[in-house]
Scaffold this motif. Sequence first.
Motif, PDB file in Angstrom:
ATOM      1  N   SER A   1      -8.825   9.132   3.933  1.00  0.00           N
ATOM      2  CA  SER A   1      -7.819   9.918   4.621  1.00  0.00           C
ATOM      3  C   SER A   1      -7.273   9.140   5.805  1.00  0.00           C
ATOM      4  CB  SER A   1      -8.449  11.232   5.072  1.00  0.00           C
ATOM      5  OG  SER A   1      -7.571  11.941   5.884  1.00  0.00           O
ATOM      6  N   HIS A   2      -6.007   9.383   6.139  1.00  0.00           N
ATOM      7  CA  HIS A   2      -5.424   8.761   7.324  1.00  0.00           C
ATOM      8  C   HIS A   2      -5.876   9.484   8.560  1.00  0.00           C
ATOM      9  CE1 HIS A   2      -2.064   7.451   4.627  1.00  0.00           C
ATOM     10  NE2 HIS A   2      -2.521   6.346   5.160  1.00  0.00           N
ATOM     11  N   GLY A   3      -5.763  10.793   8.474  1.00  0.00           N
ATOM     12  CA  GLY A   3      -6.076  11.616   9.624  1.00  0.00           C
ATOM     13  C   GLY A   3      -7.537  11.994   9.574  1.00  0.00           C
TER      14      GLY A   3
ATOM     15  N   GLY B   1      -2.370   0.236   5.119  1.00  0.00           N
ATOM     16  CA  GLY B   1      -2.579  -1.158   4.755  1.00  0.00           C
ATOM     17  C   GLY B   1      -3.927  -1.720   5.154  1.00  0.00           C
ATOM     18  N   SER B   2      -4.853  -0.884   5.603  1.00  0.00           N
ATOM     19  CA  SER B   2      -6.138  -1.396   6.082  1.00  0.00           C
ATOM     20  C   SER B   2      -7.119  -1.690   4.952  1.00  0.00           C
ATOM     21  CB  SER B   2      -6.758  -0.412   7.083  1.00  0.00           C
ATOM     22  OG  SER B   2      -6.946   0.843   6.475  1.00  0.00           O
ATOM     23  N   GLY B   3      -6.804  -1.276   3.722  1.00  0.00           N
ATOM     24  CA  GLY B   3      -7.656  -1.622   2.582  1.00  0.00           C
ATOM     25  C   GLY B   3      -8.374  -0.450   1.935  1.00  0.00           C
ATOM     26  N   LYS B   4      -8.047   0.764   2.317  1.00  0.00           N
ATOM     27  CA  LYS B   4      -8.765   1.943   1.818  1.00  0.00           C
ATOM     28  C   LYS B   4      -8.647   2.103   0.303  1.00  0.00           C
ATOM     29  CE  LYS B   4      -6.320   4.733   4.342  1.00  0.00           C
ATOM     30  NZ  LYS B   4      -5.346   3.740   4.882  1.00  0.00           N
ATOM     31  N   SER B   5      -7.419   2.015  -0.207  1.00  0.00           N
ATOM     32  CA  SER B   5      -7.232   2.210  -1.645  1.00  0.00           C
ATOM     33  C   SER B   5      -7.868   1.074  -2.432  1.00  0.00           C
ATOM     34  CB  SER B   5      -5.744   2.308  -1.989  1.00  0.00           C
ATOM     35  OG  SER B   5      -5.166   3.426  -1.348  1.00  0.00           O
ATOM     36  N   THR B   6      -7.814  -0.115  -1.873  1.00  0.00           N
ATOM     37  CA  THR B   6      -8.446  -1.260  -2.531  1.00  0.00           C
ATOM     38  C   THR B   6      -9.948  -1.007  -2.663  1.00  0.00           C
ATOM     39  OG1 THR B   6      -6.775  -2.681  -1.520  1.00  0.00           O
ATOM     40  CG2 THR B   6      -8.723  -3.768  -2.438  1.00  0.00           C
ATOM     41  N   LEU B   7     -10.553  -0.490  -1.598  1.00  0.00           N
ATOM     42  CA  LEU B   7     -11.983  -0.202  -1.615  1.00  0.00           C
ATOM     43  C   LEU B   7     -12.314   0.814  -2.714  1.00  0.00           C
ATOM     44  CD1 LEU B   7     -14.719  -0.657  -0.172  1.00  0.00           C
ATOM     45  CD2 LEU B   7     -14.165   1.312   1.280  1.00  0.00           C
TER      46      LEU B   7
ATOM     47  N   GLY C   1      -1.711 -15.291  -2.147  1.00  0.00           N
ATOM     48  CA  GLY C   1      -2.968 -14.548  -2.089  1.00  0.00           C
ATOM     49  C   GLY C   1      -3.012 -13.644  -0.868  1.00  0.00           C
ATOM     50  N   MET C   2      -3.539 -12.420  -1.041  1.00  0.00           N
ATOM     51  CA  MET C   2      -3.560 -11.448   0.045  1.00  0.00           C
ATOM     52  C   MET C   2      -4.990 -10.916   0.169  1.00  0.00           C
ATOM     53  SD  MET C   2      -1.996  -9.212   2.110  1.00  0.00           S
ATOM     54  CE  MET C   2      -3.181  -8.246   3.029  1.00  0.00           C
ATOM     55  N   ARG C   3      -5.659 -11.321   1.251  1.00  0.00           N
ATOM     56  CA  ARG C   3      -7.046 -10.895   1.411  1.00  0.00           C
ATOM     57  C   ARG C   3      -7.060  -9.459   1.939  1.00  0.00           C
ATOM     58  NH1 ARG C   3     -12.103 -13.368   4.801  1.00  0.00           N
ATOM     59  NH2 ARG C   3     -13.643 -12.962   3.175  1.00  0.00           N
ATOM     60  N   ALA C   4      -7.400  -8.535   1.075  1.00  0.00           N
ATOM     61  CA  ALA C   4      -7.274  -7.127   1.439  1.00  0.00           C
ATOM     62  C   ALA C   4      -8.577  -6.563   2.005  1.00  0.00           C
ATOM     63  CB  ALA C   4      -6.831  -6.307   0.234  1.00  0.00           C
ATOM     64  N   LEU C   5      -9.724  -7.161   1.660  1.00  0.00           N
ATOM     65  CA  LEU C   5     -11.011  -6.663   2.158  1.00  0.00           C
ATOM     66  C   LEU C   5     -11.939  -7.832   2.438  1.00  0.00           C
ATOM     67  CD1 LEU C   5     -12.031  -3.713  -0.236  1.00  0.00           C
ATOM     68  CD2 LEU C   5     -11.237  -3.510   2.125  1.00  0.00           C
TER      69      LEU C   5
ATOM     70  N   THR D   1      -9.488 -10.321  -2.669  1.00  0.00           N
ATOM     71  CA  THR D   1      -8.193 -10.942  -2.403  1.00  0.00           C
ATOM     72  C   THR D   1      -7.278 -10.705  -3.595  1.00  0.00           C
ATOM     73  OG1 THR D   1      -9.257 -12.649  -1.080  1.00  0.00           O
ATOM     74  CG2 THR D   1      -7.037 -13.128  -1.865  1.00  0.00           C
ATOM     75  N   TYR D   2      -6.117 -10.068  -3.361  1.00  0.00           N
ATOM     76  CA  TYR D   2      -5.119  -9.912  -4.422  1.00  0.00           C
ATOM     77  C   TYR D   2      -4.465 -11.263  -4.664  1.00  0.00           C
ATOM     78  CZ  TYR D   2      -5.293  -4.799  -3.965  1.00  0.00           C
ATOM     79  OH  TYR D   2      -5.685  -3.493  -3.946  1.00  0.00           O
ATOM     80  N   GLY D   3      -4.227 -11.584  -5.918  1.00  0.00           N
ATOM     81  CA  GLY D   3      -3.569 -12.848  -6.263  1.00  0.00           C
ATOM     82  C   GLY D   3      -4.379 -14.040  -5.784  1.00  0.00           C
TER      83      GLY D   3
ATOM     84  N   SER E   1       0.852  -1.191   0.000  1.00  0.00           N
ATOM     85  CA  SER E   1       0.000   0.000   0.000  1.00  0.00           C
ATOM     86  C   SER E   1       0.887   1.239   0.000  1.00  0.00           C
ATOM     87  CB  SER E   1      -0.884  -0.002   1.239  1.00  0.00           C
ATOM     88  OG  SER E   1      -0.156   0.384   2.383  1.00  0.00           O
ATOM     89  N   GLY E   2       0.292   2.400  -0.249  1.00  0.00           N
ATOM     90  CA  GLY E   2       1.050   3.647  -0.339  1.00  0.00           C
ATOM     91  C   GLY E   2       1.890   3.914   0.900  1.00  0.00           C
ATOM     92  N   GLY E   3       1.265   3.793   2.068  1.00  0.00           N
ATOM     93  CA  GLY E   3       1.981   4.067   3.309  1.00  0.00           C
ATOM     94  C   GLY E   3       3.062   3.037   3.591  1.00  0.00           C
TER      95      GLY E   3
HETATM   96  N1  LIG Z   1      -1.437  -5.119  -5.950  1.00  0.00           N
HETATM   97  C1  LIG Z   1      -1.401  -5.734  -4.753  1.00  0.00           C
HETATM   98  N2  LIG Z   1      -1.059  -7.038  -4.641  1.00  0.00           N
HETATM   99  C2  LIG Z   1      -1.014  -7.663  -3.436  1.00  0.00           C
HETATM  100  N3  LIG Z   1      -1.299  -7.051  -2.256  1.00  0.00           N
HETATM  101  C3  LIG Z   1      -1.652  -5.756  -2.312  1.00  0.00           C
HETATM  102  C4  LIG Z   1      -1.719  -5.022  -3.533  1.00  0.00           C
HETATM  103  N4  LIG Z   1      -2.085  -3.757  -3.262  1.00  0.00           N
HETATM  104  C5  LIG Z   1      -2.241  -3.695  -1.934  1.00  0.00           C
HETATM  105  N5  LIG Z   1      -1.984  -4.895  -1.351  1.00  0.00           N
HETATM  106  C6  LIG Z   1      -2.073  -5.219   0.079  1.00  0.00           C
HETATM  107  O1  LIG Z   1      -3.435  -5.122   0.464  1.00  0.00           O
HETATM  108  C7  LIG Z   1      -3.569  -4.479   1.738  1.00  0.00           C
HETATM  109  C8  LIG Z   1      -4.453  -3.257   1.591  1.00  0.00           C
HETATM  110  O2  LIG Z   1      -3.800  -2.302   0.745  1.00  0.00           O
HETATM  111  P1  LIG Z   1      -4.400  -0.876   0.415  1.00  0.00           P
HETATM  112  O3  LIG Z   1      -3.505  -0.248  -0.598  1.00  0.00           O
HETATM  113  O4  LIG Z   1      -5.832  -1.002   0.084  1.00  0.00           O
HETATM  114  O5  LIG Z   1      -4.232  -0.165   1.847  1.00  0.00           O
HETATM  115  P2  LIG Z   1      -4.525   1.340   2.281  1.00  0.00           P
HETATM  116  O6  LIG Z   1      -5.493   1.305   3.393  1.00  0.00           O
HETATM  117  O7  LIG Z   1      -4.849   2.156   1.104  1.00  0.00           O
HETATM  118  O8  LIG Z   1      -3.099   1.769   2.884  1.00  0.00           O
HETATM  119  P3  LIG Z   1      -2.303   3.156   2.814  1.00  0.00           P
HETATM  120  O9  LIG Z   1      -2.923   4.021   3.853  1.00  0.00           O
HETATM  121  O10 LIG Z   1      -0.911   2.773   3.208  1.00  0.00           O
HETATM  122  O11 LIG Z   1      -2.397   3.694   1.450  1.00  0.00           O
HETATM  123  C9  LIG Z   1      -2.139  -4.175   2.197  1.00  0.00           C
HETATM  124  O12 LIG Z   1      -1.715  -5.137   3.098  1.00  0.00           O
HETATM  125  C10 LIG Z   1      -1.314  -4.222   0.932  1.00  0.00           C
HETATM  126  O13 LIG Z   1      -0.001  -4.657   1.202  1.00  0.00           O
END
Ligand SMILES: Nc1ncnc2c1ncn2[C@@H]1O[C@H](COP(=O)(O)OP(=O)(O)OP(=O)(O)O)[C@@H](O)[C@H]1O
Lengths: 266, 277
Positions: B195-197, B43-49, B19-23, B11-13, A135-137
Motif C-alpha cells: 500500500s502507498h498509504g 517506484g520503490s520496488g513494491k510490485s517487483t517484490l 538495465g534497471m536495478r529495482a531491488l 534488475t530488469y533487463g 511502475s503503476g504510479g
Molecule cells: N518491466 C520493467 N522493466 C524495467 N523497469 C521496470 C519494470 N517494471 C518496473 N520497473 C522499474 O522498477 C522500479 C520499481 O518498480 P515497481 O513497479 O516495483 O514500483 P512500485 O513500488 O510498485 O511503484 P508504484 O507504487 O508506482 O506501483 C521503478 O523504477 C520502475 O520504473
Amino acid sequence: MSHSYTTGAHSVPAVRDVSLDIGPAEYVAVLGANGSGKSTLVRLINGLLLPSSGEITVNGIGTHDEAGIGTIRESVSVVFQNPDDQIVATSVEDDVAFGPENLGLARDVIRERVAWALESVGLCGLERREPHLLSGGQKQRLAIAGALAMQPHWLVLDEPTSMLDPVGRVEVLDVLEAVADSGRSVIHVTHDLSEAMRASRALVMHEGCIVFDGSPGDLLCATDRLESWSLELSPLLTLAEELRDHGIVVPRAASTPAAIVEALCR
Amino acid sequence: MSLSLVSIGYTYGRGTSFGMRALHDVSLEVAPGELVLVLGATGSGKSTLLRIAAGLLRADEGEAVLDGVSLDRGSARGVVGLIFQDAESQLFADTVLEDVAFGPRNMGASREEALASATESLRAVGLDPATFKDRSPFSLSGGEARRVAIAGVLAFHPRYLLADEPTAGLDAKGRRAMRSLLLEARAKAGVVVVSHGAEEFLADADRVIVLSGGGCALSSTPRELVATPSMFDRVGLRAPDVLEVQRLAASRRSADMPYTLDPAEAARSLTHGGGQR
Ligand SMILES: Nc1ncnc2c1ncn2[C@@H]1O[C@H](COP(=O)(O)OP(=O)(O)OP(=O)(O)O)[C@@H](O)[C@H]1O
Ligand SMILES: Nc1ncnc2c1ncn2[C@@H]1O[C@H](COP(=O)(O)OP(=O)(O)OP(=O)(O)O)[C@@H](O)[C@H]1O
Ligand SMILES: [Mg+2]
Ligand SMILES: [Mg+2]
C-alpha cells in the motif's frame, strides 16, 4: 442525457436522465459508488461515447457533430481510469509531447510544455524511459502529464490519484488547484471525500443519476446519506467531526492536518 | 511453513544497457496467520517484490523459499495468490463467473465445486452473482473489474495471499469489504499487503517493511511506527493524517502525548489531558 450500454443480450443503463451545466473556472469533484456512472459521464463529455438520448455540448459544439469533435478534443483533455490505455509513444517525453504536437504548436513551445508537465507530476529524470515499463504510479503520473501538457480548457480526470503515494497525491492535487485558479475547468472523479473538499462543487452519482450537486462542505453535512452513496469520511475528516463534538470550531474547509491544528491551537 | 525472501535483488533487463536495478538486499518473511504490510513511494520496488514472491520473476540475488522448497512459478502455482496492481489486466474469460471459477478449476476442483466457490467469492467482494455472473469481464466499471479480479484470487484459497494496492479504485463499501476479507484470509493464510498509504492497514499488520529506492528503508512494527511518527519522514513517507495532526499539535504546544491512529481517541487526547496548555 442518458446512456445505456448494450452487450449481447444485456442492456445496462449507466447514466440516466442527467442534466448538467459546468462553467469555466469551475473545479468539480464527481463522486459515487463503483458502477454509479462516473466514467461513463467522462466518456460522454469528450464524445468517446454518444448519449442514447439527449445531447452534450462543449463550448456550444455538440459531441455528435462530426465536424466539431476535433475542436472538442482540443479543448477537453481526459485522464482515463486505466493509465495503460493511454500510452501512445515509446518514451516518456514523446508520450507527453504527442498531444501538443497534434495541436501543431512550435517545437520550443512543445519542449517547454513537456518539461513543465513532467516537472508538475514529479517525473523529471525519467524522460527517456519506456512508458510500458514504468511502475503503476509512474504510469499514472505520466497520463496526468500528457493531459496537462495540452493546457485544455476542460481537464477531466478519472480517479487520477488512485495509484499515487501520499506525497505524489498532494503534489497532483496542488497542480489541479493551480489549473482551476488559472481560469480553466477541472472535472475530477474520486472516491475520496477529502480530495473532493478542494473542489468548488461536488456531484454525487448514484445508479446513473446525479443525486447531489452542491458545495463539498454541504456534502459532508449529508451524513445520513453518505453511507447509501458508498462514501465515507476519511480518518482526517472523522477527526475533524470528533473535534467539533468536543466543542472545537473546525471550519468545514479544513481538509489538511495543518488546517485542523490551526483550528485546535487558535 | 513460510514464504521467505532473504536479501533479494532484482534488475530488469539485466545485462543490457538499459538495465534497471529495482531491488537490492530486501527480505520478506510471512507465515500463515500473519499480515505483513509493505509501504513505499512510487517506484520503490513494491510490485517487483510481490512478483518475485509470487514466483513470476526470479530474483537474481538472494534466496527465495516457499514452505521449504525453492520458490518458482511451479511451486507457487495454486499456493501463492497475487492480486495485481492492475487487477483488471488479469481478466480473460468470456463471463465473470468463468473468470472467477478458473482458479479453483485449475486447482483440480470439479466444475460444480469451482462454480460454487466462484459464486461465493463474487458475493464476498460485493458483486451480486445474479447480476454479474453472465456479464463479460471486459464490460465492467473500473471498480467492478477490480472486484472480479480479487474474487478470482480468493476463490482458490491460496496459502499465501499477496495483494498489490487492493483497495485502489474501490468505493467505501468495497474498501471495508476488502479489509475484512484480508483479515479473514489471515486466519488460514499468510497475507502481504502493498500500500502507498499507511492509513488503511497499519492497525492490522503484524509487521511493516518500508521500501525506498529498491532497498529496505525500515522493518518495524505498527506499534513502533505509531509511537514515533517521525519515522515516516525519515523513510520518505507521510505519516497518516491523524498522526500528523497529533504530532503538529504536540510540537505547537511543546507537550507530548501518546499517539493513536483512532480519530475518536485522538480527539479526546487532543482536547482533554495530553498537553492542553
Ligand atoms: N518491466 C520493467 N522493466 C524495467 N523497469 C521496470 C519494470 N517494471 C518496473 N520497473 C522499474 O522498477 C522500479 C520499481 O518498480 P515497481 O513497479 O516495483 O514500483 P512500485 O513500488 O510498485 O511503484 P508504484 O507504487 O508506482 O506501483 C521503478 O523504477 C520502475 O520504473
Ligand atoms: N463497456 C461497457 N459495457 C457494458 N456495461 C458497461 C460498460 N462500462 C461500464 N458498464 C456498466 O455501466 C455502469 C456504469 O459504469 P461506469 O464505468 O460509468 O461506473 P463508475 O462510476 O465509473 O464506476 P467505478 O467507480 O467502478 O469506476 C456499470 O453498471 C457498469 O457495469
Ligand atoms: Mg470509473
Ligand atoms: Mg506497484
